[in-house]
Design an enzyme around this catalytic site. Structure first.
Site, PDB file in Angstrom:
ATOM      1  N   LYS A 171      -3.515  16.175  -7.448  1.00 49.42           N
ATOM      2  CA  LYS A 171      -2.747  16.068  -8.692  1.00 49.42           C
ATOM      3  C   LYS A 171      -1.895  17.322  -8.934  1.00 49.42           C
ATOM      4  CE  LYS A 171      -3.986  11.866  -9.765  1.00 49.42           C
ATOM      5  NZ  LYS A 171      -3.000  10.771  -9.710  1.00 49.42           N
ATOM      6  N   TYR A 197      -9.270  15.784  -5.285  1.00 44.70           N
ATOM      7  CA  TYR A 197      -8.499  15.071  -6.316  1.00 44.70           C
ATOM      8  C   TYR A 197      -7.683  16.084  -7.135  1.00 44.70           C
ATOM      9  CZ  TYR A 197      -7.523  11.977 -10.316  1.00 44.70           C
ATOM     10  OH  TYR A 197      -6.911  11.241 -11.302  1.00 44.70           O
ATOM     11  N   ASN A 256       2.259   5.516 -10.124  1.00 39.64           N
ATOM     12  CA  ASN A 256       0.996   5.671 -10.838  1.00 39.64           C
ATOM     13  C   ASN A 256      -0.235   5.327  -9.991  1.00 39.64           C
ATOM     14  OD1 ASN A 256      -0.786   5.331 -13.376  1.00 39.64           O
ATOM     15  ND2 ASN A 256      -0.764   3.281 -12.467  1.00 39.64           N
ATOM     16  N   ASP A 260       0.889  -1.164   0.000  1.00 42.47           N
ATOM     17  CA  ASP A 260       0.000   0.000   0.000  1.00 42.47           C
ATOM     18  C   ASP A 260       0.930   1.218   0.000  1.00 42.47           C
ATOM     19  OD1 ASP A 260      -1.514   2.208   0.801  1.00 42.47           O
ATOM     20  OD2 ASP A 260      -2.877   0.983   1.990  1.00 42.47           O
ATOM     21  N   VAL A 261       0.874   2.015  -1.073  1.00 40.70           N
ATOM     22  CA  VAL A 261       1.852   3.110  -1.213  1.00 40.70           C
ATOM     23  C   VAL A 261       1.671   4.211  -0.169  1.00 40.70           C
ATOM     24  CG1 VAL A 261       2.254   2.732  -3.677  1.00 40.70           C
ATOM     25  CG2 VAL A 261       0.471   4.353  -2.958  1.00 40.70           C
TER      26      VAL A 261
HETATM   27  P1  NAD Z   1      -7.187   2.078 -11.928  1.00 40.07           P
HETATM   28  O1  NAD Z   1      -8.167   2.233 -10.831  1.00 40.07           O
HETATM   29  O2  NAD Z   1      -7.349   0.996 -12.923  1.00 40.07           O
HETATM   30  O3  NAD Z   1      -5.710   1.994 -11.359  1.00 40.07           O
HETATM   31  C1  NAD Z   1      -5.304   2.521 -10.143  1.00 40.07           C
HETATM   32  C2  NAD Z   1      -4.332   1.555  -9.540  1.00 40.07           C
HETATM   33  O4  NAD Z   1      -3.797   2.075  -8.327  1.00 40.07           O
HETATM   34  C3  NAD Z   1      -4.997   0.220  -9.208  1.00 40.07           C
HETATM   35  O5  NAD Z   1      -4.135  -0.812  -9.641  1.00 40.07           O
HETATM   36  C4  NAD Z   1      -5.094   0.270  -7.694  1.00 40.07           C
HETATM   37  O6  NAD Z   1      -5.080  -0.992  -7.114  1.00 40.07           O
HETATM   38  C5  NAD Z   1      -3.846   1.055  -7.349  1.00 40.07           C
HETATM   39  N1  NAD Z   1      -3.886   1.632  -6.019  1.00 40.07           N
HETATM   40  C6  NAD Z   1      -4.834   2.457  -5.488  1.00 40.07           C
HETATM   41  N2  NAD Z   1      -4.520   2.758  -4.232  1.00 40.07           N
HETATM   42  C7  NAD Z   1      -3.351   2.127  -3.944  1.00 40.07           C
HETATM   43  C8  NAD Z   1      -2.530   2.055  -2.802  1.00 40.07           C
HETATM   44  N3  NAD Z   1      -2.844   2.690  -1.662  1.00 40.07           N
HETATM   45  N4  NAD Z   1      -1.393   1.322  -2.863  1.00 40.07           N
HETATM   46  C9  NAD Z   1      -1.064   0.658  -3.984  1.00 40.07           C
HETATM   47  N5  NAD Z   1      -1.805   0.680  -5.112  1.00 40.07           N
HETATM   48  C10 NAD Z   1      -2.945   1.415  -5.078  1.00 40.07           C
HETATM   49  O7  NAD Z   1      -7.202   3.481 -12.677  1.00 40.07           O
HETATM   50  P2  NAD Z   1      -6.198   4.171 -13.709  1.00 40.07           P
HETATM   51  O8  NAD Z   1      -7.045   5.044 -14.512  1.00 40.07           O
HETATM   52  O9  NAD Z   1      -5.325   3.195 -14.378  1.00 40.07           O
HETATM   53  O10 NAD Z   1      -5.353   5.085 -12.717  1.00 40.07           O
HETATM   54  C11 NAD Z   1      -3.949   5.188 -12.729  1.00 40.07           C
HETATM   55  C12 NAD Z   1      -3.545   6.604 -12.407  1.00 40.07           C
HETATM   56  O11 NAD Z   1      -3.971   7.464 -13.460  1.00 40.07           O
HETATM   57  C13 NAD Z   1      -4.135   7.179 -11.122  1.00 40.07           C
HETATM   58  O12 NAD Z   1      -3.131   7.899 -10.427  1.00 40.07           O
HETATM   59  C14 NAD Z   1      -5.209   8.129 -11.643  1.00 40.07           C
HETATM   60  O13 NAD Z   1      -5.465   9.165 -10.731  1.00 40.07           O
HETATM   61  C15 NAD Z   1      -4.584   8.607 -12.919  1.00 40.07           C
HETATM   62  N6  NAD Z   1      -5.465   9.167 -13.937  1.00 40.07           N
HETATM   63  C16 NAD Z   1      -6.457   8.409 -14.489  1.00 40.07           C
HETATM   64  C17 NAD Z   1      -7.264   8.968 -15.467  1.00 40.07           C
HETATM   65  C18 NAD Z   1      -8.374   8.194 -16.134  1.00 40.07           C
HETATM   66  O14 NAD Z   1      -9.208   8.788 -16.816  1.00 40.07           O
HETATM   67  N7  NAD Z   1      -8.427   6.892 -16.010  1.00 40.07           N
HETATM   68  C19 NAD Z   1      -7.067  10.302 -15.873  1.00 40.07           C
HETATM   69  C20 NAD Z   1      -6.042  11.036 -15.293  1.00 40.07           C
HETATM   70  C21 NAD Z   1      -5.242  10.458 -14.323  1.00 40.07           C
END
Ligand code: NAD
Length: 253
Positions: free
Chosen positions: A163, A159, A93, A66-67
């Site tokens: 960011k 959020y 990420n 857990d990060v």
């Molecule tokens: P996702 O929910 O598929 O992936 C998020 C990942 O982070 C998951 O694997 C989850 O298990 C992991 N995670 C969450 N909390 C954690 C913790 N405490 N410790 C370890 N792992 C943890 O969604 P995604 O869209 O792939 O998101 C990845 C990144 O991209 C995130 O930082 C998100 O904010 C960012 N993001 C996503 C979008 C979008 O539209 N999908 C847009 C901009 C930014």
């Protein structure tokens, strides 16, 4: 003749590598010859990511962490060094999106959870990854921010703030370690097709609304973010540090 793969012999750590953008990026690094450590909380999804990495021709390892917890982050770096002997690149990420409400309705618990993972998590990862990368003679880190870290939208103040903070951490770390060969950059995805926004994409109306948010008229694919992360880690970006690269269909213009 097959083109030389860009990350042969390199060790890469990807947090949130159990799904979405992180998993796609882990696979892309493996396709280019890297050994990839996938970090996340869910073991079965982690095992799936490792299988996909191996199918892509790389070596993979899942580390449960857990990060937002420092001991977990320290252990994730230690396990990387134990298994692969070094760390060259990290993709910080892991992140969560929780709110869809104005700031007047936000709870303290929501504030704490978002900041713990999206801000403290990235800070702890930088703290523990940079010494390991320095020991391997330099390398790079990419942090996942968002278009909402540049151009906030209403309904996600915490959020958005998290960011903006990711970008601040990126620039600070980039400055502190530029002279020692560690480049630190941020990626700012637009709306990308991942589990994070699955519920909004379920009906045709929601999907159309997400598509129309981006001037290019569609949501993005995780592989399009992966390509940008690989660029930022590659020697082609050897003069790039402290930047935020938008891969967002123009949404932050
Ligand atoms: P996702 O929910 O598929 O992936 C998020 C990942 O982070 C998951 O694997 C989850 O298990 C992991 N995670 C969450 N909390 C954690 C913790 N405490 N410790 C370890 N792992 C943890 O969604 P995604 O869209 O792939 O998101 C990845 C990144 O991209 C995130 O930082 C998100 O904010 C960012 N993001 C996503 C979008 C979008 O539209 N999908 C847009 C901009 C930014």
């Amino acid at each position: 003749m097959e083109m030389m793969k860009a990350f042969i012999g390199k060790v890469v750590l990807v947090t949130g590598g159990t799904s979405g953008i992180g998993r796609a990026t882990a696979i892309a690094f493996a396709q280019e010859g890297a050994s990839v450590v996938v970090v996340g909380r869910r073991e079965s999804e982690g095992a799936e990511s490792v299988a996909l990495i191996e199918q892509a021709g790389g070596k993979g390892l899942f580390v449960q962490a857990d990060v937002s917890i420092e001991d977990d982050v320290a252990a994730m770096v230690a396990k990387t060094l134990e298994s692969f002997g070094k760390l060259d690149f990290a993709f910080n990420n892991a992140g969560i999106f929780l709110e869809s409400a104005p700031i007047t309705e936000v709870t303290q618990d929501t504030i704490d959870r978002i900041l713990a993972i999206n801000v403290r998590g990235v800070a702890l990862c930088l703290k523990h990854e940079i010494p390991a990368i320095l020991k391997s003679g330099g390398g790079g880190i990419v942090n996942t921010a968002s278009f909402l870290g540049i151009h906030p939208h209403p309904g996600s103040a915490i959020y958005n703030a998290s960011k903006f903070a990711t970008i601040g951490l990126t620039k600070s770390a980039a400055l502190e370690f530029a002279s020692q060969g560690v480049r630190v950059n941020a990626i700012c995805p637009g709306v990308i097709e991942t589990p994070m926004n699955e519920e909004y994409r379920q009906d045709a109306q929601g999907r159309a609304a997400l598509n129309s948010m981006q001037p290019l008229g569609r949501i993005g694919h995780p592989e399009e973010i992966a390509a940008a992360v690989l660029y930022l880690c590659s020697p082609k970006a050897g003069f790039v540090t402290g930047t935020t690269l938008s891969v967002d269909g123009g949404i932050a213009i």
